[in-house]
Scaffold this motif. Sequence first.
Motif, PDB file in Angstrom:
ATOM      1  N   GLU A  61       0.828  -1.210   0.000  1.00  0.00           N
ATOM      2  CA  GLU A  61       0.000   0.000   0.000  1.00  0.00           C
ATOM      3  C   GLU A  61       0.862   1.260   0.000  1.00  0.00           C
ATOM      4  O   GLU A  61       0.445   2.310  -0.463  1.00  0.00           O
ATOM      5  CB  GLU A  61      -0.885   0.025   1.257  1.00  0.00           C
ATOM      6  CG  GLU A  61      -1.910  -1.080   1.336  1.00  0.00           C
ATOM      7  CD  GLU A  61      -3.074  -0.876   0.381  1.00  0.00           C
ATOM      8  OE1 GLU A  61      -3.232   0.260  -0.126  1.00  0.00           O
ATOM      9  OE2 GLU A  61      -3.810  -1.838   0.140  1.00  0.00           O
ATOM     10  N   ASN A  62       2.069   1.164   0.599  1.00  0.00           N
ATOM     11  CA  ASN A  62       2.942   2.335   0.736  1.00  0.00           C
ATOM     12  C   ASN A  62       4.276   2.113   0.029  1.00  0.00           C
ATOM     13  O   ASN A  62       5.299   1.894   0.675  1.00  0.00           O
ATOM     14  CB  ASN A  62       3.223   2.622   2.215  1.00  0.00           C
ATOM     15  CG  ASN A  62       1.943   2.667   3.033  1.00  0.00           C
ATOM     16  OD1 ASN A  62       1.135   3.573   2.881  1.00  0.00           O
ATOM     17  ND2 ASN A  62       1.745   1.669   3.880  1.00  0.00           N
ATOM     18  N   PRO A  63       4.268   2.195  -1.316  1.00  0.00           N
ATOM     19  CA  PRO A  63       5.512   1.909  -2.056  1.00  0.00           C
ATOM     20  C   PRO A  63       6.649   2.865  -1.691  1.00  0.00           C
ATOM     21  O   PRO A  63       7.816   2.484  -1.759  1.00  0.00           O
ATOM     22  CB  PRO A  63       5.112   2.057  -3.530  1.00  0.00           C
ATOM     23  CG  PRO A  63       3.795   2.727  -3.532  1.00  0.00           C
ATOM     24  CD  PRO A  63       3.145   2.442  -2.221  1.00  0.00           C
ATOM     25  N   GLU A  64       6.286   4.098  -1.260  1.00  0.00           N
ATOM     26  CA  GLU A  64       7.337   5.068  -0.939  1.00  0.00           C
ATOM     27  C   GLU A  64       8.095   4.675   0.329  1.00  0.00           C
ATOM     28  O   GLU A  64       9.186   5.171   0.583  1.00  0.00           O
ATOM     29  CB  GLU A  64       6.757   6.482  -0.814  1.00  0.00           C
ATOM     30  CG  GLU A  64       5.826   6.738   0.370  1.00  0.00           C
ATOM     31  CD  GLU A  64       4.449   6.058   0.243  1.00  0.00           C
ATOM     32  OE1 GLU A  64       4.098   5.597  -0.861  1.00  0.00           O
ATOM     33  OE2 GLU A  64       3.740   5.986   1.273  1.00  0.00           O
ATOM     34  N   ALA A  65       7.514   3.743   1.110  1.00  0.00           N
ATOM     35  CA  ALA A  65       8.172   3.327   2.347  1.00  0.00           C
ATOM     36  C   ALA A  65       9.121   2.140   2.135  1.00  0.00           C
ATOM     37  O   ALA A  65       9.781   1.694   3.062  1.00  0.00           O
ATOM     38  CB  ALA A  65       7.126   2.969   3.402  1.00  0.00           C
ATOM     39  N   ILE A  66       9.175   1.638   0.903  1.00  0.00           N
ATOM     40  CA  ILE A  66      10.082   0.518   0.607  1.00  0.00           C
ATOM     41  C   ILE A  66      11.519   1.023   0.548  1.00  0.00           C
ATOM     42  O   ILE A  66      11.814   1.991  -0.150  1.00  0.00           O
ATOM     43  CB  ILE A  66       9.733  -0.122  -0.757  1.00  0.00           C
ATOM     44  CG1 ILE A  66       8.364  -0.789  -0.731  1.00  0.00           C
ATOM     45  CG2 ILE A  66      10.822  -1.117  -1.194  1.00  0.00           C
ATOM     46  CD1 ILE A  66       8.330  -2.126  -0.057  1.00  0.00           C
TER      47      ILE A  66
END
Lengths: 77, 210
Positions: free
Chosen positions: A14-19
Amino acid sequence: MKELIEFIAKSLVENPEAITISEEEGEDGTILIKLAAAQEDMGRIIGKQGRTAKAMRTLLNAKATRENKRASLQIME
Amino acid sequence: MENLFILDCQADSLDEAVQKGLAHFGCRRTDIDVRIVEAARTGLFGLFGRRPARYQISISNRLAAGRLVAERILVLAGFETGLEFELRDADQELVIDTDLNALLIGKRGVTLDGLEYLVNGILDRHFPDERRLTLDCGDFRQRQREQVRRVARELVEEARSKGRAMSEPLPADQRQVIHQWVRSCPDCSSRSEGQGPFKKVSVVRNRKRA
């Protein structure tokens, strides 16, 4: 190597920017990929009974075999 | 992250937008939906401030979307040479061909199964209502089905001679094929034993009724 895992992981969560993802080569030539995700996305990265993590490792191994290398994926808690 | 299944573009006509979409996605006309986001402006006397309409083109079904995801993963994994896809709509099945099919399938199909699982996992967020895709490579699934039927026959024979027989750990769809085969044998019965991914099929010979 890491682009493969990065694409899969970012597409799943859901949060690709947190990868966050890193790649380093060990002394024995093994490529170690470290993957971290937002806490609430860990379930999507690992999957039921670890199936998603296992599937990512299988594809990583196929790519490594193709390049005559060894690679491993570590998922950071 | 960019959405793999959406293209925003400008075009002078719906037809031009469709052509842009087909070129971008490399798919069939039936695989895309096209909608106008903002109408064209004709401008003053048709000269100043003229602007073409803006369109949004999106992939309309899980199978076509699955091809895009599988293609991206396979290229990143080094399978780009000779990479081709066949879409079997009736079976919701994506058939992959590459120059390295044996490596793509993997031992007992683990690599192909892993790719199938990941592609479906990614698609679940975008196409939650459609049936899961099956991925095939060459004639692997056909050979796999024949192998499972062979295992089923061997288990029944072993159960008949020894009283009981146990399979290797097998995935759900393969266990189901074995259960169906055993059900057609009136002298044996079967059930799945074990936990999670390690479930096996146990076949036993039925006791003769007095």
